[in-house]
Design an enzyme around this catalytic site. Structure first.
Site, short mmCIF file in Angstrom:
data_model
loop_
_atom_site.label_atom_id
_atom_site.label_comp_id
_atom_site.label_asym_id
_atom_site.label_seq_id
_atom_site.Cartn_x
_atom_site.Cartn_y
_atom_site.Cartn_z
N HIS A 143 0.83 -1.19 0.00
CA HIS A 143 0.00 0.00 0.00
C HIS A 143 0.87 1.25 0.00
CE1 HIS A 143 -3.79 -2.15 1.70
NE2 HIS A 143 -3.49 -2.49 0.48
N LYS A 571 -13.87 4.61 6.26
CA LYS A 571 -14.27 5.60 5.25
C LYS A 571 -15.78 5.60 5.06
CE LYS A 571 -13.31 6.91 0.44
NZ LYS A 571 -14.46 6.46 -0.34
#
Length: 908
Positions: A143, A571
């Site tokens: 990532h 999120k």
């Protein structure tokens, strides 16, 4: 701090605190001298002027920075960023020193964990069973959250070494040279890294871990377990490593089947290099003569067989070591390792006795040597030298790190849609089938015996790329051995059909055979939305109730892995609801696995920042629900967390030992509730109130129609792609211009850069206030005092609130956001004020971090250096959005992004 696991209150030791500040001044002076050497006294004078103004008059700093030319802006931001890199390294170095002192005074983390186990009179059979099942696996991911280049990181390691050099004059001269090199090194990557580049970065750390920290931890674990009456078998694997690099295909078109094979080859090559070097040391050490000490018949016979099959072992070695069977055996092992390396490079066939297929054969050879030593008065030699090497090789294997494969659920359905539609046996296209019907179809397919397709399936390019990864895994297992890939992760799993779709494709590739009861890999649902987390138990129950699938789980030793996604659930629903739903999901998964007679291995997909599940690993493990840890756990290590935890060998050891100790303690001591069930039920009620109100507040922000425009306007998130810090795109495929398709990493990245850090705390104030309004104030106090989950939650929120600077955020908004959108900041301000108030009421403090004065002071000092970088970023973004296309402007903006990341010690 990125990893406060190891933060120590250095105020408790005034001498250590003074030494830390002295060394920070030392590296600061070295930087100042370097600035003068490289760019003249004028730059240093400007840096000092800006730093002084940042303490006293932020408005004047902004005015000054808006007037500087681009070249000066670049030099300024590089200077402040370099300071942060040097200060961070100095803090790491002193953290390591403080931990070493703490170890001498109080013992290591494992010693303390074993002390607590001994204090609870755990039955011997439970201890033995727990140790047998112990398996901790940090998983390195690709990532894109590490902004620093390895060129910079390696120089910072040298700085750490120099700080410990007693010859101060010599060290300072060398320190100056290293700082000069840092100044002359470009902080920005010229090109976006490919997965192979990311793999080399991970291998850099894995090589260092093999060299010392891991064998040290395993040796310490074996020593401590003896106090529990358990002898850790050298073949046990209590610690190992995983990787997603080269295997994470979800939304990354750069990860192809060829990429996966190339990364596996790279890892094997590095592992063999390390093991050949270990063999060289072993041959040097094991000079035992059979004439003096004797040797087992098994060892002598194995040496004879090896020498017959390995003519490449030099005659000189055969002659000189004729009465030194351990050296001869080691030379044969070395030759087999080199043969393995050649075979893999040439994609040749395995030749038994001449090379290794997997780690088991290598371990068996070493075990022959160990057993012989034990039989011939060499027990101590075996334990100190061979057992240590055996444990290291068991941890890393010839693969160095076991690769997970990850793909989005939709990709598998696309392939199956093409296959089924080609057969023309359904009453409608596969894509139109409702989920229950699709599940029944795939259940029947798995239970049957027909192949869905032949050797050359009729698939489009995307479909073939997905299908080929299964064949690549099959070929990798044949070529590298059974431990190279163990898990296939289905991201965005929402139903049983999503898992079964991957299983059917694996069957087509020959990876599983239901009727034969074989499964070469396991399948892992990744639950990453709140809706899916809320039905985690039902989903797993339905999956394990599929007879064909249950047979495959049995073939994997009755082990079912489930991955929990922190980033996307945050999120989607905010930090409070995300963490609470993950906590409840773990309970449900635990209960379902127990009913089905299956061992549950939870894989925690945590990011580096609190907004993506980050925070102290030790606390997070101990805060899990009772009974969810049965010895095994996997945890992602992402971005800058990897360098922060593993760059220094001493810190790497402490972090690994801390994690293993927490898993050991939780496995043995947290099998039943710590409090009465009635009390926990009351806490659950309070958390539902908190989560519900927090979720409503968070969604009120997220659903504001102006939020997307506000976010893009005030953050530098569009610069993330140009920063070249990862191979994966920032947006999901086919995503629009809104926020839905934006990945969790750039979402947190944008908020972090502008000091708003919304994902790390928004909604917490509303949630806690709602609980107090419901008359649950005393319950909150009780939860904070007694519930590990809630205390860890509040602690992480407190740290993120302290890093938030809405005064600076307002400067971004005033300069970059159109007036009609600025009401978003008003909502953020209000919720931040509420969150600070409510957190302080729970903790009983006057100010945030009053219980952590060193961290409190450190953040305040850092803010003085962060302000100029933030203000430069604002000024530069304003120029760019006004139409300035100077290439140097883009470079300057990217440098500010790096600088803020270094100052806050995370990017997001």
């Amino acid at each position: 701090m990125t990893t406060p696991d190891l933060d120590l209150d250095l105020d408790a030791d005034a001498t250590a605190d003074r030494a830390l500040r002295a060394d920070i001044r030392r590296v600061g002076d070295a930087l100042g001298d370097s600035l003068v050497r490289q760019n003249g006294q004028e730059l240093l004078d400007l840096v000092e002027q800006v730093r002084a103004l940042s303490r006293d008059d932020a408005d004047r700093v902004g005015d000054l920075l808006r007037q500087v030319d681009l070249l000066t802006a670049v030099r300024l931001v590089r200077a402040f960023s370099a300071y942060f890199h040097l200060a961070n390294t100095t803090e790491q170095t002193h953290r390591a020193l403080a931990l070493a002192a703490r170890r001498r005074q109080h013992g290591g983390w494992l010693q303390q964990a074993v002390d607590r186990v001994l204090g609870h009179a755990v039955p011997d059979d439970e201890i033995a069973a727990a140790i047998a099942g112990l398996g901790v696996r940090p998983v390195f991911t690709a990532h894109p959250t590490e902004a620093s280049r390895r060129s910079t990181l390696s120089k910072l390691n040298t700085v750490s070494e120099l700080l410990g050099d007693p010859d101060t004059a010599r060290a300072n001269r060398r320190l100056g040279a290293v700082v000069d090199l840092m100044w002359q090194t470009d902080e920005l990557r010229l090109e976006r890294p490919e997965p192979a580049d990311e793999a080399r970065n991970a291998v850099y750390y894995l090589d260092q871990l093999f060299a010392g920290p891991v064998p040290d931890v395993l040796e310490e674990l074996a020593t401590e377990l003896r106090r529990l009456g358990v002898e850790l078998d050298p073949s046990a694997r209590p610690l190992s490593f995983g990787t997603w690099i080269g295997g994470d295909r979800d939304g990354n078109p750069n990860v192809t089947p060829a990429t996966t094979t190339a990364v596996l080859l790279l890892q094997q090559d590095h592992a063999i290099r390390s093991m050949v070097a270990a063999c060289d040391r072993l041959a040097q050490d094991l000079s035992t003569s059979s004439r003096i000490a004797g040797a087992s018949t098994e060892l002598l016979d194995s040496v004879r067989r090896d020498l017959e099959l390995l003519p490449e072992v030099e005659p000189r070695i055969r002659r000189m070591n004729v009465e030194e069977p351990y050296r001869l055996k080691t030379s044969c092992i070395r030759a087999k390792l080199q043969g393995t390396r050649v075979r893999l490079a040439r994609a040749g066939r395995h030749e038994p006795g001449r090379d290794y297929l997997g780690t088991a054969e290598l371990l068996a050879d070493l075990e022959v040597m160990r057993s012989s030593l034990l039989e011939h008065e060499g027990g101590l030699i075996a334990d100190v030298i061979l057992t240590r090497l055996l444990r290291s090789i068991r941890a890393f294997g010839l693969q160095l790190a076991t690769m997970d494969i990850r793909e989005h659920a939709d990709a598998h359905h696309r392939v199956l849609g093409q296959l089924y539609d080609g057969l023309a046996e359904l009453d409608r296209p596969y894509a139109e089938l409702e989920r229950p019907i699709r599940t029944k179809l795939l259940e029947g397919e798995l239970s049957g015996r027909r192949p869905l397709t032949g050797a050359d399936p009729a698939l489009d390019e995307r479909g073939m790329a997905t299908y080929d990864i299964f064949r690549t895994v099959r070929d990798a297992l044949d070529r590298f051995g059974p431990e190279v890939v163990e898990s296939y992760i289905v991201s965005m799993t929402q139903g049983v059909d999503d898992v079964l779709a991957a299983v059917v494709l694996a069957r087509e590739a020959g990876l599983v055979a239901v009727h034969a009861g074989t499964a070469r890999i396991g399948f892992v649902p990744l639950l990453e939305t709140v809706d899916t987390l809320q039905v985690a138990g039902e989903l797993l129950d339905e999956l394990l109730s599929v007879p064909a699938y249950r047979r495959l789980v049995a073939a994997r030793g009755d082990l079912q892995e489930v991955m929990l996604g922190y980033s996307d659930s945050n999120k989607d629903a905010g930090i409070t609801t995300s963490l609470w739903e993950i906590h409840k999901a773990q309970r449900a998964l635990r209960d379902v696995a127990g009913r089905h007679g299956v061992r549950l291995r939870l894989f925690h997909g945590r990011g580096g920042t609190v907004g993506r599940g980050g925070g102290p690993t030790h606390d997070a493990i101990l805060a899990q629900p009772y009974g969810t840890l049965d010895g095994e756990i996997k945890v992602t290590e992402q971005g800058e967390v990897i360098s922060d935890k593993y760059a220094l060998p001493s810190l790497a050891r402490e972090n690994l030992e801390l994690t293993v100790a927490a898993v050991l303690e939780a496995t043995l001591l947290h099998t039943t509730p710590r409090q009465p069930l009635e009390q926990i039920a009351g806490w659950d009620v309070a958390m539902e109130v908190i989560s519900g109100a927090a979720h409503r507040a968070y969604r009120g922000l997220i659903d504001d129609p102006d939020l997307a425009a506000y976010f893009w306007a005030c953050t530098p998130v569009e610069q993330l792609a140009a920063l070249n810090i990862g191979s994966r795109p920032a947006r999901r495929p086919d995503a629009g211009s809104g926020l839905d398709g934006l990945r969790a990493i750039p979402w947190v990245f944008g908020w972090t850069q502008t000091r708003q850090i919304v994902p790390g705390w928004f909604g917490v104030g509303a949630g806690l206030a709602a609980a107090r309004a419901a008359g649950l104030g005393e319950v909150l106090d009780e939860m904070y005092a007694e519930w590990h989950f809630f205390r860890t939650f509040v602690s992480n929120i407190e740290m993120t609130l302290a890093k938030t600077d809405l005064t600076m955020a307002a400067r971004y908004v005033e300069a970059l956001v159109p007036p009609p959108l600025r009401h978003i900041l008003d909502a953020i301000r209000a919720e931040h004020a509420s969150s600070v108030t409510e957190v302080l009421r729970v903790t009983g403090q006057q100010r945030l971090l009053d219980d952590h004065p060193v961290l409190q002071r450190t953040l305040a000092v850092r803010d003085t250096y962060l302000q100029p970088i933030n203000q430069l970023q604002i000024a530069l973004l304003s120029r760019q959005r006004a139409g300035d296309t100077d290439p140097l402007l883009g470079r300057a903006i990217l440098l500010t992004v790096n600088g803020v990341a270094a100052g806050l010690r995370n990017t997001g």
